[in-house]
Design a protein around this motif. Sequence first.
Motif, PDB file in Angstrom:
ATOM      1  N   ALA A 295      18.417  46.530  18.868  1.00 37.93           N
ATOM      2  CA  ALA A 295      17.225  45.907  19.418  1.00 37.93           C
ATOM      3  C   ALA A 295      17.195  44.399  19.186  1.00 37.93           C
ATOM      4  CB  ALA A 295      15.980  46.551  18.820  1.00 37.93           C
ATOM      5  N   GLU A 296      17.545  43.944  17.993  1.00 33.88           N
ATOM      6  CA  GLU A 296      17.394  42.527  17.666  1.00 33.88           C
ATOM      7  C   GLU A 296      18.698  41.864  17.251  1.00 33.88           C
ATOM      8  OE1 GLU A 296      14.763  40.909  18.201  1.00 33.88           O
ATOM      9  OE2 GLU A 296      13.407  42.567  18.619  1.00 33.88           O
ATOM     10  N   GLU A 297      19.559  42.605  16.561  1.00 28.84           N
ATOM     11  CA  GLU A 297      20.735  41.970  15.996  1.00 28.84           C
ATOM     12  C   GLU A 297      21.880  41.896  16.988  1.00 28.84           C
ATOM     13  OE1 GLU A 297      23.208  45.080  13.561  1.00 28.84           O
ATOM     14  OE2 GLU A 297      21.082  45.387  13.153  1.00 28.84           O
ATOM     15  N   LYS A 298      22.733  40.888  16.813  1.00 27.85           N
ATOM     16  CA  LYS A 298      23.959  40.774  17.587  1.00 27.85           C
ATOM     17  C   LYS A 298      25.123  40.841  16.629  1.00 27.85           C
ATOM     18  CE  LYS A 298      22.113  37.915  21.322  1.00 27.85           C
ATOM     19  NZ  LYS A 298      22.286  36.670  22.085  1.00 27.85           N
TER      20      LYS A 298
ATOM     21  N   ASP B 107      25.193  43.629  33.126  1.00 28.85           N
ATOM     22  CA  ASP B 107      25.926  42.748  32.222  1.00 28.85           C
ATOM     23  C   ASP B 107      25.118  41.470  31.966  1.00 28.85           C
ATOM     24  OD1 ASP B 107      27.740  41.166  30.879  1.00 28.85           O
ATOM     25  OD2 ASP B 107      29.396  41.502  32.280  1.00 28.85           O
ATOM     26  N   TYR B 108      24.725  41.273  30.705  1.00 26.89           N
ATOM     27  CA  TYR B 108      24.017  40.062  30.290  1.00 26.89           C
ATOM     28  C   TYR B 108      24.862  39.279  29.283  1.00 26.89           C
ATOM     29  CZ  TYR B 108      19.486  41.078  32.465  1.00 26.89           C
ATOM     30  OH  TYR B 108      18.459  41.291  33.368  1.00 26.89           O
ATOM     31  N   SER B 109      26.178  39.436  29.352  1.00 22.61           N
ATOM     32  CA  SER B 109      27.058  38.757  28.406  1.00 22.61           C
ATOM     33  C   SER B 109      27.074  37.255  28.656  1.00 22.61           C
ATOM     34  CB  SER B 109      28.480  39.314  28.512  1.00 22.61           C
ATOM     35  OG  SER B 109      29.023  39.059  29.798  1.00 22.61           O
ATOM     36  N   GLY B 110      27.643  36.519  27.709  1.00 20.36           N
ATOM     37  CA  GLY B 110      27.631  35.064  27.781  1.00 20.36           C
ATOM     38  C   GLY B 110      28.311  34.502  29.001  1.00 20.36           C
ATOM     39  N   SER B 111      29.292  35.215  29.519  1.00 23.12           N
ATOM     40  CA  SER B 111      30.027  34.703  30.672  1.00 23.12           C
ATOM     41  C   SER B 111      29.222  34.778  31.969  1.00 23.12           C
ATOM     42  CB  SER B 111      31.342  35.482  30.842  1.00 23.12           C
ATOM     43  OG  SER B 111      31.101  36.866  30.872  1.00 23.12           O
TER      44      SER B 111
ATOM     45  N   HIS C 266      25.664  44.017  22.443  1.00 18.95           N
ATOM     46  CA  HIS C 266      24.758  45.085  22.026  1.00 18.95           C
ATOM     47  C   HIS C 266      24.109  45.663  23.272  1.00 18.95           C
ATOM     48  CE1 HIS C 266      22.033  41.706  22.483  1.00 18.95           C
ATOM     49  NE2 HIS C 266      20.980  42.418  22.172  1.00 18.95           N
ATOM     50  N   VAL C 267      23.541  46.855  23.139  1.00 22.16           N
ATOM     51  CA  VAL C 267      23.017  47.603  24.278  1.00 22.16           C
ATOM     52  C   VAL C 267      21.512  47.775  24.117  1.00 22.16           C
ATOM     53  CG1 VAL C 267      23.107  49.796  25.531  1.00 22.16           C
ATOM     54  CG2 VAL C 267      25.200  48.837  24.555  1.00 22.16           C
TER      55      VAL C 267
ATOM     56  N   HIS D  78      17.663  36.757  25.293  1.00 25.47           N
ATOM     57  CA  HIS D  78      17.858  37.782  24.262  1.00 25.47           C
ATOM     58  C   HIS D  78      19.315  38.214  24.170  1.00 25.47           C
ATOM     59  CE1 HIS D  78      13.541  38.717  23.508  1.00 25.47           C
ATOM     60  NE2 HIS D  78      13.417  38.228  24.726  1.00 25.47           N
ATOM     61  N   PHE D  79      20.165  37.704  25.053  1.00 26.66           N
ATOM     62  CA  PHE D  79      21.538  38.183  25.134  1.00 26.66           C
ATOM     63  C   PHE D  79      22.515  37.002  25.050  1.00 26.66           C
ATOM     64  CE2 PHE D  79      18.819  41.301  27.146  1.00 26.66           C
ATOM     65  CZ  PHE D  79      19.313  42.509  26.678  1.00 26.66           C
ATOM     66  N   GLY D  80      23.642  37.095  25.773  1.00 24.55           N
ATOM     67  CA  GLY D  80      24.601  35.999  25.816  1.00 24.55           C
ATOM     68  C   GLY D  80      25.821  36.185  24.948  1.00 24.55           C
ATOM     69  N   GLY D  81      26.014  37.396  24.384  1.00 29.10           N
ATOM     70  CA  GLY D  81      27.167  37.638  23.515  1.00 29.10           C
ATOM     71  C   GLY D  81      28.361  38.186  24.274  1.00 29.10           C
ATOM     72  N   GLY D  82      29.124  39.087  23.610  1.00 28.39           N
ATOM     73  CA  GLY D  82      30.352  39.647  24.179  1.00 28.39           C
ATOM     74  C   GLY D  82      30.076  40.750  25.183  1.00 28.39           C
ATOM     75  N   THR D  83      31.068  41.627  25.398  1.00 34.12           N
ATOM     76  CA  THR D  83      30.979  42.626  26.461  1.00 34.12           C
ATOM     77  C   THR D  83      31.271  44.020  25.913  1.00 34.12           C
ATOM     78  OG1 THR D  83      31.696  40.978  28.092  1.00 34.12           O
ATOM     79  CG2 THR D  83      31.831  43.291  28.744  1.00 34.12           C
ATOM     80  N   ALA D  84      30.211  44.773  25.605  1.00 34.34           N
ATOM     81  CA  ALA D  84      30.358  46.154  25.134  1.00 34.34           C
ATOM     82  C   ALA D  84      30.228  47.090  26.337  1.00 34.34           C
ATOM     83  CB  ALA D  84      29.316  46.472  24.073  1.00 34.34           C
ATOM     84  N   LEU D  85      31.194  46.997  27.234  1.00 34.73           N
ATOM     85  CA  LEU D  85      31.133  47.719  28.499  1.00 34.73           C
ATOM     86  C   LEU D  85      31.064  49.233  28.306  1.00 34.73           C
ATOM     87  CD1 LEU D  85      31.421  47.826  31.614  1.00 34.73           C
ATOM     88  CD2 LEU D  85      33.904  47.731  31.282  1.00 34.73           C
TER      89      LEU D  85
END
Length: 365
Positions: free
Chosen positions: A10-13, A127-131, A165-166, A190-197
């Motif tokens: 929910a909150e942590e990355k 997908d809300y990843s950083g890319s 994170h999901v 709230h997002f922008g990290g990696g890709t947990a597809l």
Amino acid sequence: GKTHKITYFAEEKRGMDEEVLKEDSNSVARQYNRINAFKHISEARPEDSLQVIMKTVEAGKSSGVQVQLIDKNGVYYYGAGTDDFKKIWCNLMVKGSDGKVRQIDNFQVTENRNTDSLPNVLAVVMDYSGSMGWVRVDALQDGAEKLLRAKKSKDQIALVKYDDHVVLESKLNDNMQRLLRRLYQNDYSHFGGGTALLDAINAGIFSVKNAENVGKKMVIVLTDGFENASLATRNEVLANALQNGVSIFTVGFGALVDDAYLKSLSYTTYGGHYHIFQTPDFDWVFTDIYQKAMNYYSVNYATDDTGSQVYLLKICNENGVLDTMAVEYDNNPADIAMLMSTDNKFKTNPVRYFGAEEIDLKGFD
């Protein structure tokens, strides 16, 4: 077997960031066979240039393909599964694993239409990843909103957003206004990290798999990059989908996605695959997948051959051949027990080649 689990954050990355993907402004806008309207097959005219378009393959003892009949204007033609119009499916030839070409005279054509009284359930996985970046995420949300507004009233949708994170934004719900509020609950900040597809797809599967008295169960997932942050394995996700009758539809955006990897998820689960390159494509891609998932023809033949099949299908009218579709695929369906007992890859992609220009059609008359 393994117990499939999904953990929501929910909150942590997990501390993985990606650079925003630069879109190639010089890339040519591609032409897609999008569904814009529906007509009965009796209304098809010679000048409409009717085409047969592959959706996915069906491996096993009743082997074949799922296809759509669509003309140059994006009109989908229904009704060609009835006895009066089955003659449009004028020729099916198959080259088996022994290299011999056979004329298939007793193939079956089954029509599937979005008129079933049973509701369907689908998870939209975004997908809300950083890319992705703000601009594309805004366009992605707009495309998802169009799907929510286009769905049948009783169809239920779950909403999932992910980076490394999901987040399950909404469980299955058929209330469009409630879904729209949940769609915009957490923005890109709230997002922008990696890709947990894989974790995100698994979350989508868990959202729809226990639905009862429904028609189709689907996951539609969009990604612009490679898997780099999941806890789940590919085999685990495939087994979870196949055990529960969930079809995965994959959308790859941009030049950096692994098409073979995405096709292995979609074609193995009787879904479909899209590859788009322009941000405006977000506007239509979800609704087009929804329409094609519900409206298609299955063209199958009985076989015990579990090896390579080269499948050549022709459609005709009274003036001759209208279009030809060729596909080569592995007719060995996924073994769920094997998927659950090992992490070895089942296969990279059941569809080896698609299109007459890529396939050796020597021996076909």
